[in-house]
Design an enzyme around this catalytic site. Structure first.
Site, PDB file in Angstrom:
ATOM      1  CG  ASP A 183       5.177   8.501  -4.498  1.00  0.00           C
ATOM      2  OD1 ASP A 183       5.908   7.781  -5.192  1.00  0.00           O
ATOM      3  OD2 ASP A 183       3.975   8.713  -4.749  1.00  0.00           O
ATOM      4  CD  GLU A 209       7.134  10.036  -8.393  1.00  0.00           C
ATOM      5  OE1 GLU A 209       6.876   9.205  -9.264  1.00  0.00           O
ATOM      6  OE2 GLU A 209       6.334  10.328  -7.481  1.00  0.00           O
TER       7      GLU A 209
END
Ligand SMILES: *[C@@H]1O[C@H](CO)[C@@H](O)[C@H](O)[C@H]1NC(C)=O
Ligand SMILES: *[C@@H]1O[C@H](CO)[C@@H](O)[C@H](O)[C@H]1NC(C)=O
Ligand SMILES: *[C@@H]1O[C@H](CO)[C@@H](O)[C@H](O)[C@H]1NC(C)=O
Ligand SMILES: *[C@@H]1O[C@H](CO)[C@@H](O)[C@H](O)[C@H]1NC(C)=O
Length: 440
Positions: A183, A209
């Site tokens: 993330d 990400e």
């Protein structure tokens, strides 16, 4: 194959929460990805599932339905709080989260004490964090080293932080984890993530990400060195086509040449962030748009797809239902809370389509109108999507051999007759037809 919950843990922490007075919000972390079967590249994001429910879903649904991987929420110890985002606020790398049923005490959910710049359970101290600074979006070093609002930023270039990250990932790999979702990868240097992943054996799958922003000095393509990257431009092109009247035929121009290369691209109609954004596609989008966009994504050949498995919400911060100890309840797909999109017949049928046509080229792309499109995948499968409010009486040329096929969108309630290299079919309003050689 059976899935013991402990084999599913994976995660990485990027930032640690700064427990600034009561508003410790954090992000950081990674979800993890565990293998369900080896037969497919399709990932299901089991958002906020506890371990019981992850194990049940892998064994009884994901494997049998043909999915490849389960991605779970971050497994590390995190701050207390019922919001889903508390999962993304690590306080240690103990595998101890809302997904395990131990009592907790102290400040972290696993009892680990922490205070600003002091996380003794890792350990991290003040020297492991970058000094606070505001991000300059035109300066790559600043994007990597400065603070997202309220989040202290680890010195991921330092030996100690790298050692801790590598040890955490090695622990997870030893538990049977196959991969990691990073993330907020964009806020870490490509080299730092490369270091975290080095020395692991077998080499885990990674998806990062790193959202594209026009003109940014940090681009998604930079991260291909480490593995897969979420290609948000796929999601946005669906938003334009379905929600902004861009026309489904505009999708034929994608992927654009500057997108992440297909082998390294992860594509999705929605994830836990975009479904809460307000302007993006979500399962409740009108005119069947979510399902049609999912059909398109699973039928076309670009990237590796992720299917979101979410729950209904009115408050976008609300986590999935928990008990009085703030532990996630088992997922119940029939009580109207969890949506269990991965089990929807159209989606699971299209996963089989996707697996069957894997490796075949896209061909015979035609548009009968800007919202009525059709294309084939080699001589193995064909799809037509009608996003108009009227039946499309189509007569379409296909390379799938002559024969009678199941229309997998209707669960074989309708059949497709390919004859002389064509099929004639009434594609209903806001509906679709798809068939492949795996289901005659
Ligand atoms: C970029 O950001 C870094 C970190 O804040 C800073 O040290 C450096 O001076 C900045 N470079 C420029 C050209 O502004
Ligand atoms: C579904 O289960 C959750 C958790 O027990 C509960 O909070 C919710 O009220 C239930 N919803 C329905 C429609 O039964
Ligand atoms: C589609 O057509 C039907 C029948 O004319 C109408 O009731 C409905 O409102 C239309 N839907 C949209 C989204 O235009
Ligand atoms: C399929 O279509 C061809 C050509 O129209 C027709 O001759 C044939 O009978 C059809 N087959 C079935 C099973 O309907």
């Amino acid at each position: 194959m059976p899935f013991h919950p402990h084999t599913l843990s994976v995660v990485l922490a990027l930032f640690l929460t700064v427990p600034v007075p009561a508003t410790a919000r954090a992000i950081a972390a990674h979800n993890r990805i565990a293998r369900a079967t080896a037969q497919s590249d399709v990932i299901v994001q089991l958002f906020q599932y506890n371990w019981n429910s992850v194990a049940n879903e892998c064994t009884n649904y994901l494997g049998p339905l043909g999915y490849g991987y389960a991605q779970v929420s971050p497994p590390h110890e995190h701050i207390l709080g019922t919001q889903w985002s508390s999962d993304y606020a690590p306080v240690s790398y103990k595998i101890h989260s809302k997904r395990v049923t131990y009592p907790y005490s102290g400040t972290g959910i696993g009892g680990s004490p922490y205070s600003p710049f002091d996380y003794p359970a890792v350990p991290y101290t003040a020297s492991d964090f970058h000094a606070e600074c505001d991000i300059d979006w035109f300066n790559a070093t600043s994007i990597h080293d400065c603070w997202l609002p309220g989040l202290s930023d680890l010195r991921t270039e330092s030996d100690h932080v790298r050692d801790m990250q590598r040890a955490y990932l090695a622990d997870l790999v030893s538990l049977g984890v196959d991969g990691f979702r990073f993330d907020a990868a964009k806020w870490m240097a490509v080299d730092d993530i490369a270091n975290f992943l080095s020395e692991l054996s077998p080499k885990p799958f990674a998806v990062q990400e790193a959202e594209w922003i026009q003109g940014s000095p940090v681009q998604p393509n930079d991260y291909e060195r480490n593995g897969n990257v979420h290609e948000f431009r796929h999601t946005w092109s669906l938003d334009v086509a379905f929600l902004q009247d861009g026309g489904l035929d505009s999708l034929f121009q994608t992927p654009y040449p500057d997108w992440v290369t297909s082998d390294n691209a992860n594509v999705f109609v929605a994830n836990h962030d975009t479904e809460r954004s307000g302007g993006d596609l979500r399962s409740t989008s009108s005119n069947n748009a979510y399902l049609l966009a999912t059909i398109y994504t699973l039928a076309q050949s670009y990237g590796h797809p992720t299917i979101l498995s979410g729950y209904d919400f009115t408050d976008k911060d609300a986590g999935a239902p928990v008990d009085s100890d703030e532990m996630l309840l088992d997922v119940d797909c029939s009580n109207g809370t969890h949506r269990c999109e991965q089990r929807w017949p159209v989606i699971s049928a299209m996963v089989k389509f996707h697996n069957t046509v894997s490796g075949s080229d896209m061909r015979r792309a035609v548009a009968a109108g800007k919202n009525q499109i059709s294309f084939g995948r080699g001589d193995v499968g064909h799809v037509a999507i009608n996003y108009e409010n009227a039946t499309w009486s189509a007569n379409i040329q296909t390379d799938v051999p002559d024969g009678i096929y199941c229309d997998v969108i209707s669960s074989c309630q309708r059949t497709v007759n390919v004859s002389g290299g064509f099929f004639a079919y009434d594609v209903y309003a806001y509906d679709s037809v798809a068939f492949h050689t795996g289901e005659k």
